[in-house]
Each structure stands twice: as C-alpha cells, then as structure tokens.
Design a protein around this motif. Structure first.
Motif, mmCIF file in Angstrom:
data_model
loop_
_atom_site.group_PDB
_atom_site.id
_atom_site.type_symbol
_atom_site.label_atom_id
_atom_site.label_comp_id
_atom_site.label_asym_id
_atom_site.label_seq_id
_atom_site.Cartn_x
_atom_site.Cartn_y
_atom_site.Cartn_z
ATOM 1 N N LEU A 16 13.725 6.461 -8.282
ATOM 2 C CA LEU A 16 12.826 6.377 -7.281
ATOM 3 C C LEU A 16 11.661 5.418 -7.524
ATOM 4 C CD1 LEU A 16 12.702 9.697 -5.508
ATOM 5 C CD2 LEU A 16 14.070 7.830 -4.972
ATOM 6 N N GLN A 17 11.114 5.506 -8.881
ATOM 7 C CA GLN A 17 10.174 4.804 -9.335
ATOM 8 C C GLN A 17 10.376 3.251 -9.325
ATOM 9 O OE1 GLN A 17 8.413 6.516 -12.908
ATOM 10 N NE2 GLN A 17 7.326 8.113 -11.660
ATOM 11 N N GLY A 18 11.797 3.072 -9.832
ATOM 12 C CA GLY A 18 12.134 1.842 -10.176
ATOM 13 C C GLY A 18 12.514 1.014 -8.591
ATOM 14 N N ASP A 19 13.072 1.671 -7.752
ATOM 15 C CA ASP A 19 13.199 1.129 -6.244
ATOM 16 C C ASP A 19 11.682 0.818 -6.139
ATOM 17 O OD1 ASP A 19 15.769 1.421 -6.629
ATOM 18 O OD2 ASP A 19 15.804 3.222 -5.531
ATOM 19 N N ILE A 20 10.643 1.571 -6.216
ATOM 20 C CA ILE A 20 9.258 1.401 -5.547
ATOM 21 C C ILE A 20 8.646 0.210 -6.333
ATOM 22 C CG2 ILE A 20 6.946 2.298 -5.343
ATOM 23 C CD1 ILE A 20 8.180 4.789 -4.868
ATOM 24 N N ARG A 21 8.911 -0.071 -7.644
ATOM 25 C CA ARG A 21 8.450 -1.016 -8.334
ATOM 26 C C ARG A 21 9.070 -2.624 -7.945
ATOM 27 N NH1 ARG A 21 9.269 2.347 -12.766
ATOM 28 N NH2 ARG A 21 7.376 3.260 -13.599
ATOM 29 N N LYS A 22 10.338 -2.399 -7.492
ATOM 30 C CA LYS A 22 11.055 -3.530 -6.858
ATOM 31 C C LYS A 22 10.223 -3.942 -5.578
ATOM 32 C CE LYS A 22 15.505 -2.950 -8.968
ATOM 33 N NZ LYS A 22 17.071 -2.666 -8.451
ATOM 34 N N THR A 23 10.109 -2.948 -4.970
ATOM 35 C CA THR A 23 9.443 -3.320 -3.432
ATOM 36 C C THR A 23 8.206 -3.855 -3.577
ATOM 37 O OG1 THR A 23 10.471 -1.492 -2.400
ATOM 38 C CG2 THR A 23 8.469 -2.075 -1.405
ATOM 39 N N ILE A 24 7.441 -3.215 -4.685
ATOM 40 C CA ILE A 24 5.964 -3.793 -4.940
ATOM 41 C C ILE A 24 5.966 -5.333 -5.373
ATOM 42 C CG2 ILE A 24 4.007 -3.949 -6.551
ATOM 43 C CD1 ILE A 24 4.409 -0.975 -6.682
ATOM 44 N N ARG A 25 7.093 -5.660 -6.429
ATOM 45 C CA ARG A 25 7.373 -7.037 -6.711
ATOM 46 C C ARG A 25 7.575 -8.005 -5.513
ATOM 47 N NH1 ARG A 25 9.729 -4.626 -11.381
ATOM 48 N NH2 ARG A 25 11.755 -4.665 -10.406
ATOM 49 N N THR A 26 8.650 -7.474 -4.658
ATOM 50 C CA THR A 26 8.961 -8.270 -3.323
ATOM 51 C C THR A 26 7.718 -8.570 -2.575
ATOM 52 O OG1 THR A 26 11.290 -7.211 -3.542
ATOM 53 C CG2 THR A 26 10.442 -8.331 -1.610
ATOM 54 N N SER A 27 6.919 -7.551 -2.558
ATOM 55 C CA SER A 27 5.715 -7.780 -1.339
ATOM 56 C C SER A 27 4.611 -8.763 -2.324
ATOM 57 C CB SER A 27 4.958 -6.337 -1.153
ATOM 58 O OG SER A 27 5.806 -5.630 -0.536
ATOM 59 N N VAL A 28 4.554 -8.627 -3.632
ATOM 60 C CA VAL A 28 3.749 -9.676 -4.268
ATOM 61 C C VAL A 28 4.186 -10.902 -4.009
ATOM 62 C CG1 VAL A 28 2.740 -10.085 -6.434
ATOM 63 C CG2 VAL A 28 2.554 -7.858 -5.883
ATOM 64 N N GLU A 29 5.383 -11.154 -4.326
ATOM 65 C CA GLU A 29 6.001 -12.429 -4.239
ATOM 66 C C GLU A 29 5.877 -13.088 -2.867
ATOM 67 O OE1 GLU A 29 7.048 -14.384 -6.375
ATOM 68 O OE2 GLU A 29 6.733 -12.906 -8.027
ATOM 69 N N ARG A 30 5.955 -12.184 -1.730
ATOM 70 C CA ARG A 30 5.711 -12.456 -0.556
ATOM 71 C C ARG A 30 4.431 -12.940 -0.238
ATOM 72 N NH1 ARG A 30 7.678 -9.204 4.930
ATOM 73 N NH2 ARG A 30 6.976 -10.805 6.630
ATOM 74 N N LEU B 67 0.949 -1.345 -0.151
ATOM 75 C CA LEU B 67 0.115 0.107 -0.184
ATOM 76 C C LEU B 67 1.011 1.126 0.016
ATOM 77 C CD1 LEU B 67 -2.871 -1.058 2.607
ATOM 78 C CD2 LEU B 67 -3.047 -0.791 -0.118
ATOM 79 N N SER B 68 1.793 1.032 0.866
ATOM 80 C CA SER B 68 2.790 2.408 0.991
ATOM 81 C C SER B 68 3.587 2.695 -0.328
ATOM 82 C CB SER B 68 3.685 2.321 2.165
ATOM 83 O OG SER B 68 4.683 3.297 2.140
ATOM 84 N N ALA B 69 4.032 1.450 -1.197
ATOM 85 C CA ALA B 69 4.658 1.596 -2.246
ATOM 86 C C ALA B 69 3.728 1.984 -3.426
ATOM 87 C CB ALA B 69 5.401 0.380 -2.937
ATOM 88 N N VAL B 70 2.470 1.654 -3.556
ATOM 89 C CA VAL B 70 1.503 2.184 -4.274
ATOM 90 C C VAL B 70 1.176 3.887 -4.360
ATOM 91 C CG1 VAL B 70 -0.952 2.014 -5.401
ATOM 92 C CG2 VAL B 70 0.473 -0.096 -4.783
ATOM 93 N N ASP B 71 0.964 4.141 -3.019
ATOM 94 C CA ASP B 71 0.605 5.535 -2.720
ATOM 95 C C ASP B 71 1.976 6.555 -3.169
ATOM 96 O OD1 ASP B 71 -1.811 4.939 -1.751
ATOM 97 O OD2 ASP B 71 -0.977 4.986 0.293
ATOM 98 N N THR B 72 3.093 5.932 -2.979
ATOM 99 C CA THR B 72 4.374 6.585 -3.254
ATOM 100 C C THR B 72 4.690 6.802 -4.715
ATOM 101 O OG1 THR B 72 5.405 5.926 -1.056
ATOM 102 C CG2 THR B 72 6.889 6.782 -2.841
ATOM 103 N N LEU B 73 4.221 5.455 -5.448
ATOM 104 C CA LEU B 73 4.340 5.584 -6.801
ATOM 105 C C LEU B 73 3.364 6.606 -7.352
ATOM 106 C CD1 LEU B 73 5.956 4.113 -9.161
ATOM 107 C CD2 LEU B 73 3.999 2.464 -9.249
#
Length: 481
Positions: free
Chosen positions: A279-293, A252-258
C-alpha cells in the motif's frame, strides 16, 4: 508680409538642422555627383564624335580632343570623389564645385574655338550653360540661393574668360545677349529650385509625421497587448487553480494516508507487514504522479507567461499548441470539444513566447464562437518548407464585412464603457508577420471559421528582428514602470 514670405521661401534653412534631412541631402548630392560624372563623360564623347562626323574641321580637332579629355577627367573625378570622407562631409558643396568646373571647361574651350575659327562657335555657350543648369537643378538638392550663386558663377566665368580672351585674341568677344540670357536663366532656375526645395521639405515633414504616427500606433499596440496579456493571465489563473487542485488534493490525501500507514506498520503484526508495504508503494506512486503533474503545469505556465521576452530559438510548435490546449482545457470543456490533429513537423526558429500568445488568442476566439456541443480542431502540417497551423471551428461564423474588419484595431463604446475591438487579432497578425508569416481567415454565416497561420522555415531577417526588439521594448518598459 510678402517680403517675409519671400525671405523665408528663399533663405530659410532651419530644416537642414534635422539630421535625417541632412543625411538625405548628402545622399542625393553624392548621387548627383555620380550621375553628373556619367553625363559629363557620355555627352562630351557624343558631341565630339557627332561633330567630327558632321563637320570634321581638322583645324579644331586638337582643341576638341583636349576638351573631351578635360570633361572625361572631370567625370572620372566625380565618380571617384564620393569614396573620400572629406567629400562625403561636403557632398553638396563638392557637387556644386564640379558643375562650376564643368562650366569653366565648356566656356573656356568654346571661346578658344572661337579664336581659332571663323564661325561663331560662341553661340554654343547658351546651350552649354542651359544644359549645365538643368543638370544642376534636377540632380543636386540645392537651396534657392545656392542656385542663384551657381548662376552668378556662370556669368562671372563667362565675363572673366571673355574679357581676358578679348584682350589677347581678336575673334573673342563678350556678348551682352549671352549675359542677359544667363541672368534670365538663373532667375528662372532659382524659382524652380525654390519650388522643388519646398516640396522636398514638405515631403520630409510628411515622412516624419508618418513615422511619428507609426510610432504612436506601435506604442498603442504595445499597451493594448500588455493589457490583453494581463486579462489573459487573469483567465489563466482560473484554469490554473482548476489544474492544480486535483494533484494538490491527491498529494495531500496520499501524504496523510502514508503517515497513517506508517504509524500502523509500527504496531502491526508480521502477517500485515507485506500488505502495508504494498500500500505504501502505491501511495508513493500517487505522490510521484501528482508531483510530476504539478511540475508539468508549472513548466507550461512558465513557458507561456514569459510574453515579455523575445528570444529567437528553436521551438516545437506541436509542443506549444499542446501547452496552450492544456491551459485552456477547463474552458474548452465548458464550450465544446478541443481536438488536436498534429502531424510530425520539424522544429521552427521563432520566438516561442510570442507564438504561444498567438495560438492562445486563436483557440480562445474559436472556443467563444461555439456552443456547448461545438468542436474546435487544430491541425499542423508542412507544405513547401512552410509550417501551417489551422484552427477550425463549427461555430456561427462571420459575415464578409466582419472578416474584412477582423484585423482592424478599434475602440468601441458599449453602455458608456470604452472597450477594445480586434486588438488581439491585430497583435497576433503583427507577431506572425514579424516572423515572415501570414494569417488568413475563411468564414461564413452558419459555416464556422477557419484560421490558417503560415510560418516559413527560415531565420528571421536581421532588420525584422531589430524592429521586433524595438516593438517588445515598449511593453518591457511599461511592465517595469
């Protein structure tokens, strides 16, 4: 009253309407025919050769040879007859017929020998009838009155052959003493058969009661496993909420930040565009990590909660242990340290959902036995084509009496509330044994507890698999109901 009991004792055949009892009667009757065939051949040749050595009597050798041939033919027919469907459907009647036919051969040839010899060879008749009656009572599962009919047939054969022979052969006579002996032997055999038959009936009823008790225990076990599974899922829901909160919050935090960065990028000067893209690339990585988890957690829950299934398939035991450890990790952090020391082990043919339930039960018990600074160690290894899973905790341990009763299912009352005791361990051992494995416990007060699960590297036998399919069928029906 006495007459009614005697009638029931001699004539009651209600139990023979039971398919299981009838099948046992057929099996024993076919076995009696095979045994009788071997005895018929063996004894006839033994008596022929022994009499030929002791008393050759050349004048009677031909008749004796014919008698041996007749008994040999009867024995061969008795050995071959169980192969025919017609005989198998009438096994007991056919077995009775072979005994009566053996009596016809014995009495007929004995009276013929009496007519051709000056000695009283008809004195052998009581011994022959006794042997045949003993074989009949001991090997054929007769009802009392059937034994009486066999004895009556023996008397009738003797009277018929003796009367007919006396009319044409001067040396043949019918002895009333022989008739009296056969009648007495028949009554004694009826009494023995009544006792044996009643014991056979009682044994069958005891077996049926034992099967019913096992079935009731199996159903109770299935219900308790289903109840414990429901409680287990309740505990897992708490662990699941903790496991999902972190990735969901990060997502949620990554989506809001993106979204915020995207809006700023639209009006940002050219010098800031590169920094915003990074910054957007880092946030996309966070989103992918959260989705994989989240996907990993969902997959673990799906593998672990399908406990009502019983598919036999190849499974990675280390992977099952890691899934269970991940699901109980929040509780493990509160109780102590959970350490996995997993060696590379080959995949095992098993029922993964059932084995996962066993591991969860063992790890949960180990964590409950330790305090805040306790340690639970899980090891896997292979020895002699057997997979070993060891769960060792440094908790308070168990006394010898507690270890002895650990697998005994029981109900306990505490403060007016009835609860179950040891059903989890009882069910775990049942699952492991259905995989041809075993669970052993080593423990002592103050020295912790070590649980060793051994599972062989071989496919489960078809009979065991069928039995287990029946066992899991009850929880499935309960769950659907």
């Amino acid at each position: 009253m006495l007459r009614a009991r005697a009638r029931q004792f001699l004539f009651d055949s209600r139990v023979e309407h039971d398919p299981g009892f009838r099948a046992e009667i057929v099996r024993l009757s076919l076995l009696a025919m095979r045994v009788g065939g071997c005895v018929s051949i063996g004894l006839s040749w033994f008596f022929f050769l022994s009499r030929f050595v002791v008393s050759p009597e050349p004048r009677t050798v031909g008749i004796r040879a014919l008698e041996v041939g007749a008994f040999t033919l009867l024995g061969l027919l008795s050995l071959l007859a169980p192969r025919w469907d017609w005989v198998r459907r009438r096994a007991r009647a056919t077995a009775i017929g072979t005994v009566i036919l053996a009596d016809v051969i014995a009495v007929g040839f004995t009276l013929r020998l009496q007519a051709s010899h000056e000695t009283r060879v008809d004195d052998y008749i009581p011994a022959q009838v006794t042997v045949l009656m003993l074989i009949c009572v001991a090997s054929i599962p007769l009802r009392p009155m059937q034994t009486g009919l066999v004895g009556a047939a023996f008397v009738a054969v003797y009277l018929l052959f003796g009367t007919a022979g006396a009319a044409v052969l001067p040396l043949v006579t019918v002895k009333p003493a022989h008739v009296l002996f056969m009648s007495t032997l028949t009554m004694l055999s009826v009494a023995i058969t009544a006792v044996v038959y009643q014991q056979r009936v009682e044994g069958h009823r005891s077996h049926q009661e034992a099967l019913a008790a096992v079935e009731d225990l199996r159903k109770a076990e299935a219900r308790m496993l289903l109840s414990e599974n429901a409680a287990l899922l309740g505990r897992l829901s708490a662990a699941l909420s903790h496991e999902l909160n972190s990735p969901i919050g990060a997502l949620l935090s990554a989506v809001d930040t993106l979204l915020l960065l995207s809006s700023r990028q639209a009006v940002a000067p050219a010098d800031d565009q590169g920094r915003l893209v990074l910054l957007q690339g880092d946030i996309r990585k966070t989103i992918r990590t959260s989705v994989e988890r989240l996907r990993s957690t969902a997959a673990r829950m799906q593998r672990f909660t399908n406990l009502d299934r019983a598919e036999v398939q190849e499974a990675n035991i280390n992977g099952l242990l890691e899934d269970v450890a991940a699901l109980i990790a929040p509780a493990a952090r509160e109780r102590g340290t959970l350490e996995l020391q997993l060696e590379d082990v080959p995949p095992l043919i098993c029922r993964p959902q059932q084995i996962s339930a066993v591991f969860h039960n063992l790890l949960s018990n180990a964590l409950q036995a330790v305090d805040g600074d306790g340690r639970v160690t899980v090891r896997t290894r292979v020895r002699n084509r057997t997979l070993e899973v060891e769960v060792h905790d440094n908790g308070v341990g168990l006394s010898k009496d507690e270890v002895d009763r650990l697998f005994d299912p029981a109900f306990r009352e505490t403060g007016g509330i009835v609860s179950t005791g040891n059903w989890g361990m009882f069910g775990a051992r049942q699952i492991v044994r259905q995989h041809d494995g075993e669970i052993t416990i080593e423990s002592g007060r103050g020295s912790g507890t070590k649980v060793l699960v051994t599972l062989p590297y071989k496919r489960i036998a078809a009979a065991s698999a069928a039995a287990h399919r029946d066992a899991v069928g009850e929880p499935e029906r309960l769950a659907r109901g």
